[in-house]
Enzyme design. Structure first.
Site, PDB file in Angstrom:
ATOM      1  N   GLU A  38       0.874  -1.175   0.000  1.00 41.84           N
ATOM      2  CA  GLU A  38       0.000   0.000   0.000  1.00 41.84           C
ATOM      3  C   GLU A  38       0.910   1.223   0.000  1.00 41.84           C
ATOM      4  OE1 GLU A  38      -3.065  -0.361  -0.524  1.00 41.84           O
ATOM      5  OE2 GLU A  38      -3.354  -2.463   0.013  1.00 41.84           O
ATOM      6  N   GLU A  78      -7.206  10.581  -1.036  1.00 49.59           N
ATOM      7  CA  GLU A  78      -7.923   9.616  -1.868  1.00 49.59           C
ATOM      8  C   GLU A  78      -7.440   8.193  -1.673  1.00 49.59           C
ATOM      9  OE1 GLU A  78      -5.208  11.969  -4.809  1.00 49.59           O
ATOM     10  OE2 GLU A  78      -6.348  12.338  -2.969  1.00 49.59           O
ATOM     11  N   HIS A  99      -7.126   2.398   1.562  1.00 50.72           N
ATOM     12  CA  HIS A  99      -6.489   1.453   2.483  1.00 50.72           C
ATOM     13  C   HIS A  99      -6.615   1.825   3.958  1.00 50.72           C
ATOM     14  CE1 HIS A  99      -3.282   4.389   2.559  1.00 50.72           C
ATOM     15  NE2 HIS A  99      -2.812   4.070   1.352  1.00 50.72           N
ATOM     16  N   HIS A 139      -8.589  -2.128   1.621  1.00 52.63           N
ATOM     17  CA  HIS A 139      -7.390  -2.802   1.136  1.00 52.63           C
ATOM     18  C   HIS A 139      -6.359  -2.841   2.264  1.00 52.63           C
ATOM     19  CE1 HIS A 139      -8.147  -2.959  -3.292  1.00 52.63           C
ATOM     20  NE2 HIS A 139      -9.068  -2.094  -2.924  1.00 52.63           N
ATOM     21  N   ASP A 190      -4.660  -8.710   1.536  1.00 58.25           N
ATOM     22  CA  ASP A 190      -4.715  -8.860   0.083  1.00 58.25           C
ATOM     23  C   ASP A 190      -3.752  -9.945  -0.404  1.00 58.25           C
ATOM     24  OD1 ASP A 190      -6.631  -6.935   0.002  1.00 58.25           O
ATOM     25  OD2 ASP A 190      -5.467  -5.473  -1.149  1.00 58.25           O
TER      26      ASP A 190
END
Length: 245
Positions: free
Chosen positions: A9, A52, A57, A158, A163
């Site tokens: 991430e 954003e 995440h 996320h 993931d």
């Protein structure tokens, strides 16, 4: 074969704009079996995290303020992935960020530089694989979970380790064999018409053992063209992932 299924991430979508990694997650498999070894680390990116991507995440500046910077975890992370085949969904994105972080360090281990990733690890991009297997369809991680009946209901935001675990299940489903609907070669056409049920029709599972699956590697020219296309569509991919979350 040792494989590391991993995800990152980040603070944004392009390291060329100064964006950095904020989380790494990875799980280890040997001969298609989970070993129980995982790697997970939040990272202080030493910069602001775009709003954003926080919405995607959930990792904001406060959450990683007291986490180590990448330079402090680089050796441990590199030791976990070095020499493995990395299985990543949209690999150019994650590998690009890792190479950027390693480049900023200009660090060596055992006399050899850390990175670039592809000089020390094989990289398998499951997004490329999925697009070849399912052309014209959505191939985000969530879409693949739905297609292969993999439960990801616990995935609200996320997260790199979550993931990675989900991607490992998807990868095993994608490469574990296929179901083929075939007519018995010895059944006559009349028998096939008279026996339109399972007497003339069979379902066969093509079982693959480790090492049987043939992997065709792209040429340097194909890899460069693919990477250029991925970079051009990176923003659209990121937005799609946000919608699928």
């Amino acid at each position: 074969m040792r494989q590391v299924i991993m995800d990152t991430e980040t603070t944004g979508i392009d390291p060329k704009d100064g964006h950095r990694i904020v989380e790494i997650g990875a799980v280890e498999m040997i001969n298609r079996r989970f070993t129980g070894r995982t790697y997970h680390q939040y990272i202080n990116p030493e910069r602001h995290i775009d709003a954003e991507v926080v919405a995607i995440h959930g990792i904001d500046n406060e959450k990683v303020a007291n986490e180590p910077v990448f330079a402090q975890i680089a050796d441990e992370f590199w030791a976990f992935i070095e020499g493995a085949e990395l299985v990543i969904h949209n690999a150019p994105f994650d590998v690009g960020f890792i190479d950027h972080e390693l480049g900023l360090l200009n660090k060596t281990r055992g006399g050899a530089p850390l990175g670039p990733v592809r000089q020390h690890c094989r990289v398998l991009d499951t997004l490329t694989m999925a697009r070849a297997m399912h052309p014209g369809q959505r191939n985000s991680l969530d879409a693949l979970c739905k297609r292969y009946d993999i439960d990801n209901g616990h995935r609200v935001l996320h997260g790199a380790l979550l993931d990675s675990e989900i991607l490992a299940d998807v990868y095993l489903a994608m490469t574990g064999g296929q179901t083929a609907l075939t007519l018995d070669a010895e059944t006559s056409s009349e028998e096939q018409e008279d026996n339109s049920t399972s007497e003339g029709l069979s379902v066969q599972r093509l079982a693959l053992t480790p090492g049987q699956l043939r992997v065709i590697r792209p040429t340097d020219e194909e890899r460069a063209a693919h990477q250029a296309k991925c970079q051009a569509h990176q923003l659209n991919w990121f937005k799609e992932s946000s919608n699928d979350a």
